[in-house]
Design an enzyme around this catalytic site. Structure first.
Site, PDB file in Angstrom:
ATOM      1  N   GLU A   1      69.229 102.996 115.127  1.00 58.61           N
ATOM      2  CA  GLU A   1      68.786 101.957 114.188  1.00 58.61           C
ATOM      3  C   GLU A   1      67.268 101.843 114.223  1.00 58.61           C
ATOM      4  O   GLU A   1      66.655 102.157 115.229  1.00 58.61           O
ATOM      5  CB  GLU A   1      69.360 100.581 114.612  1.00 58.61           C
ATOM      6  CG  GLU A   1      70.862 100.579 114.742  1.00 58.61           C
ATOM      7  CD  GLU A   1      71.407  99.260 115.312  1.00 58.61           C
ATOM      8  OE1 GLU A   1      70.615  98.325 115.555  1.00 58.61           O
ATOM      9  OE2 GLU A   1      72.624  99.193 115.508  1.00 58.61           O
TER      10      GLU A   1
ATOM     11  N   LYS B   1      63.884  99.918 114.891  1.00 55.52           N
ATOM     12  CA  LYS B   1      63.541  98.763 115.734  1.00 55.52           C
ATOM     13  C   LYS B   1      62.565  97.897 114.938  1.00 55.52           C
ATOM     14  O   LYS B   1      61.388  98.215 114.817  1.00 55.52           O
ATOM     15  CB  LYS B   1      62.920  99.206 117.055  1.00 55.52           C
ATOM     16  CG  LYS B   1      62.687  98.039 117.997  1.00 55.52           C
ATOM     17  CD  LYS B   1      62.282  98.495 119.376  1.00 55.52           C
ATOM     18  CE  LYS B   1      62.332  97.361 120.385  1.00 55.52           C
ATOM     19  NZ  LYS B   1      61.423  96.269 120.067  1.00 55.52           N
TER      20      LYS B   1
ATOM     21  N   ASP C   1      60.072  95.114 113.779  1.00 53.04           N
ATOM     22  CA  ASP C   1      59.000  94.443 114.517  1.00 53.04           C
ATOM     23  C   ASP C   1      58.866  93.023 113.991  1.00 53.04           C
ATOM     24  O   ASP C   1      58.031  92.719 113.156  1.00 53.04           O
ATOM     25  CB  ASP C   1      57.693  95.221 114.312  1.00 53.04           C
ATOM     26  CG  ASP C   1      56.669  94.840 115.350  1.00 53.04           C
ATOM     27  OD1 ASP C   1      57.024  94.106 116.293  1.00 53.04           O
ATOM     28  OD2 ASP C   1      55.516  95.263 115.213  1.00 53.04           O
TER      29      ASP C   1
ATOM     30  N   TYR D   1      67.285  91.054 109.042  1.00 54.16           N
ATOM     31  CA  TYR D   1      68.197  92.198 109.172  1.00 54.16           C
ATOM     32  C   TYR D   1      69.026  92.001 110.424  1.00 54.16           C
ATOM     33  O   TYR D   1      68.471  91.772 111.505  1.00 54.16           O
ATOM     34  CB  TYR D   1      67.410  93.508 109.286  1.00 54.16           C
ATOM     35  CG  TYR D   1      66.779  93.931 107.989  1.00 54.16           C
ATOM     36  CD1 TYR D   1      67.496  94.710 107.084  1.00 54.16           C
ATOM     37  CD2 TYR D   1      65.489  93.528 107.659  1.00 54.16           C
ATOM     38  CE1 TYR D   1      66.931  95.090 105.875  1.00 54.16           C
ATOM     39  CE2 TYR D   1      64.919  93.911 106.458  1.00 54.16           C
ATOM     40  CZ  TYR D   1      65.641  94.684 105.578  1.00 54.16           C
ATOM     41  OH  TYR D   1      65.084  95.064 104.379  1.00 54.16           O
TER      42      TYR D   1
ATOM     43  N   LYS E   1      60.047 104.062 121.466  1.00 54.73           N
ATOM     44  CA  LYS E   1      58.877 103.439 120.820  1.00 54.73           C
ATOM     45  C   LYS E   1      57.940 104.477 120.178  1.00 54.73           C
ATOM     46  O   LYS E   1      57.748 105.567 120.717  1.00 54.73           O
ATOM     47  CB  LYS E   1      58.079 102.638 121.857  1.00 54.73           C
ATOM     48  CG  LYS E   1      58.842 101.472 122.475  1.00 54.73           C
ATOM     49  CD  LYS E   1      59.011 100.290 121.547  1.00 54.73           C
ATOM     50  CE  LYS E   1      57.994  99.200 121.688  1.00 54.73           C
ATOM     51  NZ  LYS E   1      57.828  98.545 122.942  1.00 54.73           N
TER      52      LYS E   1
ATOM     53  N   CYS F   1      19.456  99.695  99.625  1.00 55.71           N
ATOM     54  CA  CYS F   1      20.409 100.770  99.900  1.00 55.71           C
ATOM     55  C   CYS F   1      19.862 101.647 101.039  1.00 55.71           C
ATOM     56  O   CYS F   1      18.721 102.107 100.968  1.00 55.71           O
ATOM     57  CB  CYS F   1      20.621 101.624  98.647  1.00 55.71           C
ATOM     58  SG  CYS F   1      21.648 103.075  98.959  1.00 55.71           S
TER      59      CYS F   1
ATOM     60  N   CYS G   1      18.948 105.211  99.467  1.00 53.50           N
ATOM     61  CA  CYS G   1      17.951 105.462  98.422  1.00 53.50           C
ATOM     62  C   CYS G   1      16.978 104.304  98.234  1.00 53.50           C
ATOM     63  O   CYS G   1      16.145 104.338  97.327  1.00 53.50           O
ATOM     64  CB  CYS G   1      18.635 105.798  97.109  1.00 53.50           C
ATOM     65  SG  CYS G   1      19.446 104.396  96.345  1.00 53.50           S
TER      66      CYS G   1
ATOM     67  N   CYS H   1      24.966  99.441  95.160  1.00 46.44           N
ATOM     68  CA  CYS H   1      23.735 100.137  94.821  1.00 46.44           C
ATOM     69  C   CYS H   1      23.973 100.747  93.448  1.00 46.44           C
ATOM     70  O   CYS H   1      24.890 101.556  93.271  1.00 46.44           O
ATOM     71  CB  CYS H   1      23.449 101.245  95.844  1.00 46.44           C
ATOM     72  SG  CYS H   1      22.237 102.441  95.257  1.00 46.44           S
TER      73      CYS H   1
ATOM     74  N   CYS I   1      21.166 108.204  93.812  1.00 48.20           N
ATOM     75  CA  CYS I   1      21.401 107.867  95.223  1.00 48.20           C
ATOM     76  C   CYS I   1      22.124 109.045  95.875  1.00 48.20           C
ATOM     77  O   CYS I   1      23.206 109.448  95.427  1.00 48.20           O
ATOM     78  CB  CYS I   1      22.247 106.601  95.303  1.00 48.20           C
ATOM     79  SG  CYS I   1      22.817 106.210  96.962  1.00 48.20           S
TER      80      CYS I   1
HETATM   81  S1  IVH Z   1      69.495  95.223 120.087  1.00 48.69           S
HETATM   82  C1  IVH Z   1      71.122  93.863 123.864  1.00 48.69           C
HETATM   83  N1  IVH Z   1      68.646  96.324 117.856  1.00 48.69           N
HETATM   84  O1  IVH Z   1      63.982  94.400 120.074  1.00 48.69           O
HETATM   85  C2  IVH Z   1      70.369  94.559 122.824  1.00 48.69           C
HETATM   86  N2  IVH Z   1      67.172  94.888 119.035  1.00 48.69           N
HETATM   87  O2  IVH Z   1      63.206  94.803 122.857  1.00 48.69           O
HETATM   88  C3  IVH Z   1      69.152  93.868 122.400  1.00 48.69           C
HETATM   89  N3  IVH Z   1      64.990  94.623 117.943  1.00 48.69           N
HETATM   90  O3  IVH Z   1      65.012  91.267 121.264  1.00 48.69           O
HETATM   91  C4  IVH Z   1      68.870  93.857 120.977  1.00 48.69           C
HETATM   92  N4  IVH Z   1      65.389  95.891 116.217  1.00 48.69           N
HETATM   93  O4  IVH Z   1      64.033  91.472 118.918  1.00 48.69           O
HETATM   94  C5  IVH Z   1      68.355  95.510 118.889  1.00 48.69           C
HETATM   95  N5  IVH Z   1      68.031  97.358 115.857  1.00 48.69           N
HETATM   96  C6  IVH Z   1      67.735  96.547 116.885  1.00 48.69           C
HETATM   97  C7  IVH Z   1      66.495  95.902 116.986  1.00 48.69           C
HETATM   98  C8  IVH Z   1      66.240  95.090 118.096  1.00 48.69           C
HETATM   99  C9  IVH Z   1      64.518  95.108 116.801  1.00 48.69           C
HETATM  100  C10 IVH Z   1      64.235  93.754 118.863  1.00 48.69           C
HETATM  101  C11 IVH Z   1      64.951  92.475 119.222  1.00 48.69           C
HETATM  102  C12 IVH Z   1      65.118  92.517 120.702  1.00 48.69           C
HETATM  103  C13 IVH Z   1      64.014  93.441 121.099  1.00 48.69           C
HETATM  104  C14 IVH Z   1      64.309  94.106 122.402  1.00 48.69           C
END
Ligand code: IVH
Length: 671
Positions: free
Chosen positions: A115, A117, A119, A225, A314, A408, A411, A426, A432
């Site tokens: 999935e 991650k 932010d 999400y 990451k 400038c 020039c 400018c 220039c």
């Molecule tokens: S699973 C027990 N799935 O990442 C599993 N977390 O570093 C924990 N996050 O607190 C969460 N996308 O804020 C999961 N697809 C995803 C995620 C996700 C973002 C964040 C979430 C969590 C943090 C953990």
């Protein structure tokens, strides 16, 4: 080095540091260091504790999840802890993770769900008998903050679940985020209202969710999400089943999610997402892999801080802290003066950054940037690095204020700030040297005249030797003259002349774009070409006829007229045509021209998979269609890729037809 007292002291220092940064990150939403630097401290603590388990204390960040909950909110104790995730940074880390799981379970191959991650900010939402009952932030993992009032303002989260959903309690976990476009819009509005602007979408989402007044949260464009679900009255077998159920319950989930097998599958997914990252509508800081089978997850269990069945892979950090050594200005192609920060070199997302744009004087003052300041620098994809904010807590005493020049630097022409503009300019044009060089570079660039092999260094040489002082001079350069320049041999000189010769055959759209008229980008250049069909007609177009073109407003129309009102520019065009620049077609390439999409307006949204954005755009333009940035009643088709966002909602609200890439390609072939 191995003296236990030294290690113990180091650990105490590191823990203190982490707790300070936790406070800034989680409680104040105002991080002082980048995620990567934070991760580094955390990993050092973890490494020391792994070697010296007797030193683990309950106040260690490895023994808990996040910071303290904000005291002014009602506190909610989570029914099951909201955990964190362990981190992987490379293939080796993934190998270790996968191997440990296989060995523990005695299974040869593991299926994972991969999935994005997100932010943003983790929240849990509890439904009781189908009704949204409660929503809370993660807080410290055990106790979070009650944000039900704010979560209810997020329109994508249903207040009631469909009637066929499982009875009893359903807990849904996911991430509250702000889409990149929404973030830009919000900051624009904040700026206009003289309110605080946010450093990034994550901070904007966090700051918006943590409002005691729900009307403020309601005015902020938040998205959600989901990535996990727990039901009292339904047993699920896998993460995949959970995600399917979430979809059935009409809870937003990411459609980037995919089932993958083993480490190979994880890496393929990571690479695909990493490539698509820039064009995703939201920020992600990595991907997450979860063992698919829930039985296996149960068997694997947890360590203090994180599940053993999941890991976050990451991306390299995109933000880093450094100091500003100096500030000076750069002169752009159209004369705009941009302040640029000269930085102590710092590695951001794997690349060493030494300069960052400060945009303009207003921006520099608003961010209160001084020479000598510690700043956070961001680099997103191949975009020019920018200074996001000053780390005021680290401000030294001897900072120096930067004053914009009045002349400038290239020039010595007097700089002007035109009415309604945020930049100094400018107006010396081709007189220039900076503007001359950049105009030639733009003219030769791939999307303009596409002169292969004519890069910045050669352009410098051509200007220095006075062989080329304007773009039209390029077409009079002879091989013999090039041979007199440094680093030119017979072959390289001939190749360059050949490329220049080849560029003479172009399209009207590219030619107009190549001229570098202020405010006329590729799309506008194509529009002009298509509408007027000849350079003469464009040069003498009235304001009204320019304004009749979709997407051309008064500013652009004025820029076009101003450009062609200058005698030198008209002369340049005449000379270029005399030198033999010509086009058979008005738009892209003659071979691509068709009129299947004549008169149709398209909007592109989401991540396209078989075509790149640029390719889809060019395809539409080359078939006579138009591409617009926003959905309106005038839109004929929305082309939706993966994870298309608010544009889809707008399309369905307006009854605009939504199609995929394949259907677009079919449309261009019709007839
Ligand atoms: S699973 C027990 N799935 O990442 C599993 N977390 O570093 C924990 N996050 O607190 C969460 N996308 O804020 C999961 N697809 C995803 C995620 C996700 C973002 C964040 C979430 C969590 C943090 C953990």
């Amino acid at each position: 080095m191995n003296d236990p007292i030294t290690i113990k002291e180091r650990l105490v220092d590191l823990k203190k540091l982490i707790s300070e940064h936790n406070y800034h990150y989680y409680v104040l939403d105002n991080p002082l260091i980048s995620d990567a630097e934070f991760d580094k401290i955390f990993l050092e603590i973890k490494a020391i504790e792994d070697l010296n388990p007797e030193l683990i204390t309950i106040d260690s960040p490895t023994q808990r999840v996040g910071g303290e909950p904000n005291k002014s909110f009602k506190q909610i104790t989570h029914q099951r802890p909201m955990l964190s995730l362990g981190n992987a940074f490379d293939e080796k880390d993934l190998d270790v993770f996968d191997k440990r799981i296989r060995e523990e379970l005695g299974v040869a191959n593991i299926s994972y769900v991969a999935e994005p991650k997100f932010d943003g900010l983790a929240v849990t939402i509890v439904y009781v008998d189908g009704e949204l009952h409660l929503a809370a932030t993660r807080g410290d993992g055990s106790v979070g903050e009650d944000v039900t009032h704010n979560i209810k303002t997020i329109k994508s989260i249903p207040l009631k679940l469909p009637s066929n959903s499982p009875a009893g309690q359903i807990e849904i976990r996911g991430e509250v985020i702000m889409l990149k476009n929404d973030f830009i819009g919000l900051n624009k509005r904040q700026l206009e209202a003289n309110e605080k602007v946010f450093a990034n979408p994550r901070n904007a989402a966090a700051g918006s969710l943590r409002q005691l007044d729900p009307t403020i949260a309601a005015s902020r464009p938040l998205s959600f999400y989901a990535y996990s679900i727990f039901c009292d009255n339904k047993t699920l077998a896998s993460q995949e089943e959970g995600l399917d159920l979430l979809k059935q319950l009409l809870i937003p989930t990411s459609n980037l999610t995919k089932r993958v097998d083993g480490v190979r599958g994880m890496i393929d997914f990571y690479n695909a997402i990493n490539n698509a990252r820039k064009s995703l509508p939201f920020d992600i800081d990595g991907v997450v892999y979860k063992v698919n089978s829930l039985n296996m997850q149960d068997e694997l269990g947890f360590v203090s801080r994180a599940p053993r069945w999941a890991i976050a892979h990451k991306f390299a950090a995109e933000e880093a802290m450094t100091t500003i050594k100096d500030i000076n200005v750069q002169v752009g192609r159209t004369g705009s003066i941009t302040p640029v920060a000269r930085l102590m070199p710092v590695v951001v997302a794997g690349v060493t950054v030494t300069n960052a744009t400060l945009h303009n004087e207003d921006e520099l003052r608003r961010k209160d940037i001084h020479i000598g300041d510690f700043v956070m620098v961001r680099r997103a994809g191949d975009v020019v690095p920018e200074v996001i904010k000053v780390v005021h807590e680290k401000r030294p005493n001897d900072i120096k204020k930067f004053e914009m020049p009045t002349l400038c630097p290239e020039c010595s022409n007097v700089l002007v700030r035109e009415e309604g503009e945020s930049v100094l300019r400018c107006n010396a044009g081709m007189l220039c040297p900076a503007q001359r060089k950049q105009s030639i570079m733009h003219f030769a660039s791939r999307k303009a005249m596409d002169i292969d092999g004519l890069g910045e260094k050669i352009i410098d040489q051509l200007i220095e030797s006075s062989l080329v002082l304007s773009v039209s001079d390029l077409y009079t350069v002879k091989t013999e003259k090039l041979l007199k320049l440094d680093r030119f041999a017979k072959k390289s000189a001939e190749n360059l002349i050949e490329s220049i010769e080849k560029s003479k055959k172009t399209t009207l759209g590219k030619f107009i774009y190549a001229l570098g008229i202020r405010n006329v980008g590729e799309a506008t250049a194509y529009d002009l070409a298509k509408q007027f069909g000849s350079i003469d007609k464009i040069m003498s177009a009235s304001k009204e006829s320019l304004l009749s073109i979709h997407d051309i407003g008064p500013t652009v129309a004025t820029s076009i007229q101003n450009y062609f009102n200058e005698d030198t520019n008209r002369e340049q065009v005449a000379i270029l045509l005399k030198e033999g620049i010509q086009w058979d077609s008005i738009e892209v390439g003659a071979e691509e021209i068709s009129n299947e999409l004549e008169g149709l307006v398209f909007v592109l949204t989401g991540t396209l998979t078989s075509l790149k954005r640029d390719e889809a755009k060019n395809l539409i333009l080359s078939c006579g269609g138009k591409v617009s940035g926003s959905v309106s009643k005038k839109t004929d088709y929305v082309i939706a890729g993966l994870d298309a966002g608010s544009k889809l909602d707008k399309a369905s609200a307006l009854g605009v037809k939504v199609i995929g890439e394949d259907e677009l390609i079919q449309l261009t072939k019709k007839g």
